[in-house]
Structures are given as structure tokens and as C-alpha cells.
Scaffold this motif. Sequence first.
Motif, PDB file in Angstrom:
ATOM      1  N   UNK A 214      12.332   1.416 -17.190  1.00  0.00           N
ATOM      2  CA  UNK A 214      12.299   2.649 -16.414  1.00  0.00           C
ATOM      3  C   UNK A 214      12.445   2.298 -14.936  1.00  0.00           C
ATOM      4  N   UNK A 215      13.402   2.930 -14.244  1.00  0.00           N
ATOM      5  CA  UNK A 215      13.689   2.626 -12.848  1.00  0.00           C
ATOM      6  C   UNK A 215      12.918   3.573 -11.932  1.00  0.00           C
ATOM      7  N   UNK A 216      12.492   3.025 -10.788  1.00  0.00           N
ATOM      8  CA  UNK A 216      11.746   3.784  -9.788  1.00  0.00           C
ATOM      9  C   UNK A 216      12.400   3.567  -8.432  1.00  0.00           C
ATOM     10  N   UNK A 217      12.887   4.659  -7.823  1.00  0.00           N
ATOM     11  CA  UNK A 217      13.471   4.577  -6.484  1.00  0.00           C
ATOM     12  C   UNK A 217      12.325   4.675  -5.470  1.00  0.00           C
ATOM     13  N   UNK A 218      12.240   3.692  -4.552  1.00  0.00           N
ATOM     14  CA  UNK A 218      11.077   3.527  -3.688  1.00  0.00           C
ATOM     15  C   UNK A 218      11.197   4.249  -2.349  1.00  0.00           C
ATOM     16  N   UNK A 219      12.146   5.128  -2.225  1.00  0.00           N
ATOM     17  CA  UNK A 219      12.301   5.825  -0.956  1.00  0.00           C
ATOM     18  C   UNK A 219      11.114   6.706  -0.611  1.00  0.00           C
ATOM     19  N   UNK A 220      10.388   7.216  -1.617  1.00  0.00           N
ATOM     20  CA  UNK A 220       9.265   8.105  -1.331  1.00  0.00           C
ATOM     21  C   UNK A 220       8.121   7.373  -0.632  1.00  0.00           C
ATOM     22  N   UNK A 221       8.106   6.036  -0.718  1.00  0.00           N
ATOM     23  CA  UNK A 221       7.014   5.290  -0.106  1.00  0.00           C
ATOM     24  C   UNK A 221       7.037   5.395   1.417  1.00  0.00           C
ATOM     25  N   UNK A 222       8.228   5.525   1.990  1.00  0.00           N
ATOM     26  CA  UNK A 222       8.317   5.617   3.450  1.00  0.00           C
ATOM     27  C   UNK A 222       7.569   6.843   3.970  1.00  0.00           C
ATOM     28  N   UNK A 223       7.688   7.971   3.235  1.00  0.00           N
ATOM     29  CA  UNK A 223       6.972   9.174   3.650  1.00  0.00           C
ATOM     30  C   UNK A 223       5.460   9.017   3.451  1.00  0.00           C
ATOM     31  N   UNK A 224       5.075   8.375   2.345  1.00  0.00           N
ATOM     32  CA  UNK A 224       3.650   8.209   2.060  1.00  0.00           C
ATOM     33  C   UNK A 224       2.961   7.296   3.071  1.00  0.00           C
ATOM     34  N   UNK A 225       3.684   6.357   3.644  1.00  0.00           N
ATOM     35  CA  UNK A 225       3.092   5.381   4.547  1.00  0.00           C
ATOM     36  C   UNK A 225       3.423   5.658   6.011  1.00  0.00           C
ATOM     37  N   UNK A 226       3.943   6.841   6.323  1.00  0.00           N
ATOM     38  CA  UNK A 226       4.365   7.130   7.694  1.00  0.00           C
ATOM     39  C   UNK A 226       3.205   7.543   8.592  1.00  0.00           C
ATOM     40  N   UNK A 227       2.022   7.761   8.034  1.00  0.00           N
ATOM     41  CA  UNK A 227       0.890   8.202   8.851  1.00  0.00           C
ATOM     42  C   UNK A 227       0.339   7.043   9.686  1.00  0.00           C
ATOM     43  N   UNK A 228      -0.210   7.323  10.881  1.00  0.00           N
ATOM     44  CA  UNK A 228      -0.897   6.266  11.643  1.00  0.00           C
ATOM     45  C   UNK A 228      -2.185   5.863  10.931  1.00  0.00           C
ATOM     46  N   UNK A 229      -2.670   4.677  11.227  1.00  0.00           N
ATOM     47  CA  UNK A 229      -3.855   4.157  10.547  1.00  0.00           C
ATOM     48  C   UNK A 229      -5.120   4.800  11.112  1.00  0.00           C
ATOM     49  N   UNK A 230      -5.406   4.572  12.382  1.00  0.00           N
ATOM     50  CA  UNK A 230      -6.583   5.160  13.030  1.00  0.00           C
ATOM     51  C   UNK A 230      -6.220   5.579  14.446  1.00  0.00           C
ATOM     52  N   UNK A 231      -6.792   6.680  14.901  1.00  0.00           N
ATOM     53  CA  UNK A 231      -6.645   7.172  16.269  1.00  0.00           C
ATOM     54  C   UNK A 231      -5.174   7.289  16.670  1.00  0.00           C
ATOM     55  N   UNK A 232      -4.362   7.802  15.766  1.00  0.00           N
ATOM     56  CA  UNK A 232      -2.934   8.007  16.031  1.00  0.00           C
ATOM     57  C   UNK A 232      -2.235   6.712  16.425  1.00  0.00           C
ATOM     58  N   UNK A 233      -2.687   5.596  15.917  1.00  0.00           N
ATOM     59  CA  UNK A 233      -2.083   4.300  16.236  1.00  0.00           C
ATOM     60  C   UNK A 233      -2.050   3.456  14.974  1.00  0.00           C
ATOM     61  N   UNK A 311       1.472  -6.019  -2.010  1.00  0.00           N
ATOM     62  CA  UNK A 311       0.410  -6.057  -1.015  1.00  0.00           C
ATOM     63  C   UNK A 311       0.651  -4.942   0.000  1.00  0.00           C
ATOM     64  N   UNK A 312      -0.334  -4.064   0.141  1.00  0.00           N
ATOM     65  CA  UNK A 312      -0.274  -2.993   1.135  1.00  0.00           C
ATOM     66  C   UNK A 312      -0.982  -3.483   2.400  1.00  0.00           C
ATOM     67  N   UNK A 313      -0.294  -3.385   3.541  1.00  0.00           N
ATOM     68  CA  UNK A 313      -0.814  -3.865   4.815  1.00  0.00           C
ATOM     69  C   UNK A 313      -1.042  -2.692   5.769  1.00  0.00           C
ATOM     70  N   UNK A 314      -2.021  -2.857   6.661  1.00  0.00           N
ATOM     71  CA  UNK A 314      -2.279  -1.882   7.723  1.00  0.00           C
ATOM     72  C   UNK A 314      -2.475  -2.661   9.017  1.00  0.00           C
ATOM     73  N   UNK A 315      -1.626  -2.376  10.016  1.00  0.00           N
ATOM     74  CA  UNK A 315      -1.682  -3.085  11.298  1.00  0.00           C
ATOM     75  C   UNK A 315      -2.162  -2.131  12.386  1.00  0.00           C
ATOM     76  N   UNK A 316      -3.166  -2.570  13.157  1.00  0.00           N
ATOM     77  CA  UNK A 316      -3.705  -1.778  14.260  1.00  0.00           C
ATOM     78  C   UNK A 316      -3.895  -2.702  15.461  1.00  0.00           C
ATOM     79  N   UNK A 317      -3.374  -2.352  16.641  1.00  0.00           N
ATOM     80  CA  UNK A 317      -3.613  -3.185  17.829  1.00  0.00           C
ATOM     81  C   UNK A 317      -5.104  -3.286  18.143  1.00  0.00           C
ATOM     82  N   UNK A 318      -5.517  -4.461  18.562  1.00  0.00           N
ATOM     83  CA  UNK A 318      -6.927  -4.668  18.885  1.00  0.00           C
ATOM     84  C   UNK A 318      -7.365  -3.772  20.039  1.00  0.00           C
TER      85      UNK A 318
END
Length: 737
Positions: A214-233, A311-318
Motif C-alpha cells: 500500500x502506497x502513501x504519498x507524504x505530501x500531507x506531512x508538510x501541512x501537519x508539521x508547518x506549525x511553530x514549536x513554541x512562542x511562534x518560533x 525520527x520527528x525533530x523539533x528545533x527551537x533557537x535557544x
Amino acid sequence: MQASAIDSPPKPKKKLSMVNSVGYRLFLSVLAGSLVGLGCASFLFYRALAKQAEAEIIARLNVKAENLEGRFRNFENSSRLAVEAVINLYEAGERREQVYVDLIGRALKTSSLATSMGFGQPPNQRLIIPAQRYAYPYAVRNPDGKVIAKGGDSGPEPYTKDYFTLPIKLGRDLWLEPVSYEETTFNPPKTVVSTSYTLPFYNQNRQLLGVLSQDLELGFLSEKLADPVVREAGYFALVSEKGNLIAYPPDSQLAVRLRPFTQIGNYADLWQKIQMNLKAPKSQDGIVRWQNANGKWEFWAYYKIPNNNWVLLASVPESVVFGPLVTLTIAGMMGASLGASLVLGIIVALFVRRLNQRLQPIMDECNRLAETSAKGEELMGREDELGRLTISFYNLLGQVTVNEKRLRKEMTRSAQAFEALKEAQSQLIQTEKMSGLGQMVAGIAHEINNPINFIYGNLPHASSYTQDLLNLIELYQKKYPNRDPEIEDLEEEIDLEFLIEDLQKMLTSMRIGADRIREIVLSLRNFSRLDEAEMKYVSVHEGIDSTLLILQHRLKPSPTHVGIQVVKEYGNLPPVECYAGQLNQVFMNILSNAIDALDKAAQDAPRAVTVPADPAMAGKGAAPEGAFKPCITIHTEVSADQRRVMVRFKDNGPGIDPAHQTKLFDPFFTTKPVGQGTGLGLSISYQIVVEKHHGSLKCVSDGSQGAEFLLEIPIHQEMRPEPTTEAVIVDDPPSNG
């Protein structure tokens, strides 16, 4: 002839230097200590906020990861359901290709994320569709959402691809590494990133039937991960098991080309460090502090998705995490330092001024009365308070008799103050014990509340899921009345009908138990009242019930305890304005004394030899017929003028000796053995009711049979009635502990 000290003229006063002043040195010492304490407190505050910020990043990452994990799990389940349907058709004897084509088409329609689905059978072992060597039923979803199912001869090429050979080689299901390709079915063509979930399936003899993919097109992930992590950053990123970018909001084209994460900046070492951390036992997530290629520090949180090891990553400037913390800490420390300096300066100045005002007359009088000596002249050169006080000390050596008399008076006052201090200390210990009990009860209630809320919240879902499974079994029995003998044997073995009937009873019992625990936790929290230091309106009945719950272990029957019956005669009381925690302390003291009295009365009473009415209670502390049956009656009502509430605590104990009745509210008076009572319970209760709530506390007892406490407090404290001063007779059988 030398003049006497009495006839000598007064010496001129010397002005004190501010730098040499004791107050100035005291100010600097206290200020330095305060600044050190503020610095340590600010550092600890900063560290606590930093840990909280890191935990917030990990929490946001976990929410995203759990969402993706759930979607991938649903995707896998849709494939497994399709495989089960294929196996069922095969075991039913179906060998027509078109039937399997239609099945795959329907399965793809129910899978919301899949773009295509199909299965193939080994060309040299064609068990499902023997008539075709390269039969490959499949279905695709067009850009407009329409599903098209096809069959026919596919040729040998699909049977050489990884999605067919790797599952057979490994003997299990797996997610393939995402690939980037140009989808020509779109108009215009579009480059997409897609992955496949593929699994082999077998018959009952473990013979390979085929491989479903079964094939899965991963384009929907970009929308799911487009939110900022914390404090709009910050941003999220998804990396495959081999380190290729699947979703990368800062540059989506890098994800479309599946560029390795290690080729971005200096993240090769970062990726290696994350992989090493994930290899640790029971390590699924964490956070790493990293300096990027531009020299800026970042926080990288990571979470390994177990479905496909991505692996899901979240990057936030110090600077986003620590910038506000540093500003807040520095501003708070500077403000606290300024405030401490100002307050300490005023306090020390007033203290020194007052000290000088008190010491100056004494030193002047002593200097006038005493003769000038060489030692005195030498000490007069000192320009601070201590030097002048030292001179006064030498002058006062001639006044021994006067000082001795004054000292005796001060010793008498000190002894009186010491006795008052002992009383206050003992009362403080008693109050702290109740406070500690409240904190312990609140802590227990909090610790129980979290898991029981989890259980209580999941019970409706468990019931719903169970009902869905039972509906599925019922539908399966209707659709397939002629089941496999092995299935029928298993149904008889597990007694399916009884299991279905008993399962609902079990869920109902679990729900009732969870409700009961929630009620107990609520009662514990009502008793503690740690958040109600201020006067507020509360329910008196809730306070009494919470106290009874704490004392339940002393009320219920046991092999060594006959048990105490509690009769509640509650009236219709309005909310009462009071200190809830302190009022609970009064209830605790009164009820504890009543229980002590009833326990002693039960021990002293002759035991009846008759058999208990309920044989089941034999040997469990139940009172036999004719024996003494301890009882506490609690009666509440509103006074006739509707301004006060009255609470009566009545027991059927032995009463109280008349010789003790006038001393019950005296501090430290107790009739209990040494080590079992402090004599402060009723004294503190009296202060709480009369002095803090402007009510009254008294007791009616004839000294032979039972006693009744009567507690009255105003409903609204603004009335401020005069405290009662009448003689109080309190039944504290057998003591005021």
C-alpha cells in the motif's frame, strides 16, 4: 583637692562618623547577605524555568509524534484488514481474479491516506489465482479522489522490486524507504514523495500466498508539521530511518528531493548524537543542545516513531527559550536588590536612631556620675556606638547595687516570657501537625486523582471499543454461519456467550469502583483545604464528612475494635464564612476526643457472651447483642434568628468528671497518660471558634452518661458578635488531648 564626678561639669558630646557607625556596617553586612540569598534564589528560579521550557518543547513534539503515529497505525491496520479479506476469500475457495480486483478497490476506498494498493502472488507458487502467472490485482486513487481497480497480467517486473522481495526475505511487514518521483497521472505532472507499507501473508500451512503493498504519498506531512514549536518560533522536521528528509518546513524542496539531513549545515554530528541516544535502553525521545554552523545555539528535541523508525525533530533557537527567562531573572534580581537595599536602609537607620535615643541618656548619666579615668579617656577616642557604650560600661561599674535590682526584675520578666513562649511553641507544634496532616492528605488525593482520572476517562472508550468488537463478532456470525471447526471449538472453550454477558458486568463494576474512588479523593481534598488560607464561604457538612473520612480507620469494626456508629442528623445549612482548614481542625479535635472516650468505655465495659445477630461479623469486631454499642451523633441546624449555625457532637460515653470540667480549655491540661496527649486540642479549638470566628464552644455533661459539644459560629463574619465568656463544661472523655 580633686573634684568629684557629681560636681564635674557635663562633658561635651562627640558627633559620630557615618562611616564608623555601627548602623552603616550592619547595613552593609545585611545587604551583602541579602544579595547572596537573592542571587542563589534567582539562579534556582532560572534553572526551574529553563527545565520547564525544555519540557514544553518535548511535550509539543510528543503531541505531533503521537498524531503521526496514530495515522501510520491506521494505515497499517487498513493493509492488515485487506490481507485478512484476501485470506478469507482464498480459504472459501475463491480463485477468480475479478473478485480480488473488486476487493482491493473497496479496501483502497476505506483507506483515507493511501494512493494505491495491490498484491501479487509468487509466479512459481500461484495458490490464489492459479490461472495467471503474473496476476497482480491493484487499485489507484486519481487526483480527483476517484478509485480505479484493475487486474490482468502485469509481467515479471513487479516481482523483482523491493516491495515484493524484501518482505518475503525478512518474513514480516515493513515500511520502505521513501522515494521521490514524478507522478505523471497529475496534470501537470508533479514531483511527490511516497513510501510503501508492504507485508507478506500465508495460509494455515505457512505457505506464502502473496505480498500486499500500500502506497502513501507524504505530501500531507508538510501541512501537519508547518506549525511553530513554541512562542511562534522553531519548526518541526521528519527524517527517515536512513537520515533522509521527509518533511522540512524551512525548505520544502529539500524534503521533495529527500536530501540527507546530515548535509544541512553541521547537523551530521547532531544526527549521530541523536542516533546514539536513541540506542539507549527505553529511550524514545529526548532533547539536545546544539550550536549550528552560524554559531547560534539551538534546542533539538527528538522522538522515534516506532511504526517505521522515522525520527520527528523539533528545533527551537535557544534565544527564544532562554531570552525571556534571562530578562525576567535579571529584572527580578535588580528590582529585588533595589527594594532590599531601600527597606534595609530604612530599617537600619530607624534601628540605629532608636538605639542611640535609648542609649544616650544612660551613657550621659553614667559619665556624669563616674570619675574620669585613663581608660575612659582612651576609649572616648572611639567614634562609634560601641566605643561610647564601652565607656558607659566602665561608668556603670560603680552602680552595681542598682543594676542588681534591675537584673532581678528582668529575670522575673524573662521567666514569664519563657512560660508564654513554651505555650505558644506547643500551640504552634499542634497547628503544624494539623497542617502537615492536611498537606499529606492533599498530596495523597493528588497522586490518586491523576491515575483514577486516566482510568475513569478511558472506561467509556473501552466500553465503546468492546461493543464495536462484539458487533463485529455478531456480524461475522451472521455472514458466515458455517464457521471453521477450529473457530467453533475455541468459542466453546472460552464460552463466548458467557464472556459477552460477563464483560458488560465487569465494565459496569469498574465504572462504579472508579466513581467511588473519585468521591473519596474529593473528600480528602475538601478536608485538606490547603488553598483556603483566607476566610471564605464553605459547606460545614463537607468539612465534617471529610474529617470522618480521615478518622474512618478508627470508626470501622476490627478484630480488636468494636466499631463506632456515626449518626448524621444534618439540617439545611447555608454556606458559612470561615477559615475552612481551621474549622476542620476543630472537628478533628472534638471527634478524636469522642473516639478516645468511646474506645476506653468499650474496653472497660463487660463483654456479652451472646452470639452476634449477623454470624458473618463474628470475629470482626461486631458488637454482640446486649454489649455496649458506641455511638456518635452529629446534629446541625440554623439558629432561630437565622444568623448562626449550630453543630452538636454527642456521644454515649462515660461523661467527664466534674472536677475536670472547669479546666478543659486550659492549655496543657490533659487526663491522658504521659506521651498520649498534649492538652492543647480543646484549647486550640476554643481559640479558633471564639477568637477567630467570634462564636461559642461549650459542652453539656452530667459527669456520668455521655457528653454533648455545642459549637456555634456566625454565618456572616461581618456581624462580629461578642465572644462568649460563660463557664464552659466540655466532655473530653477521658482527656483534653
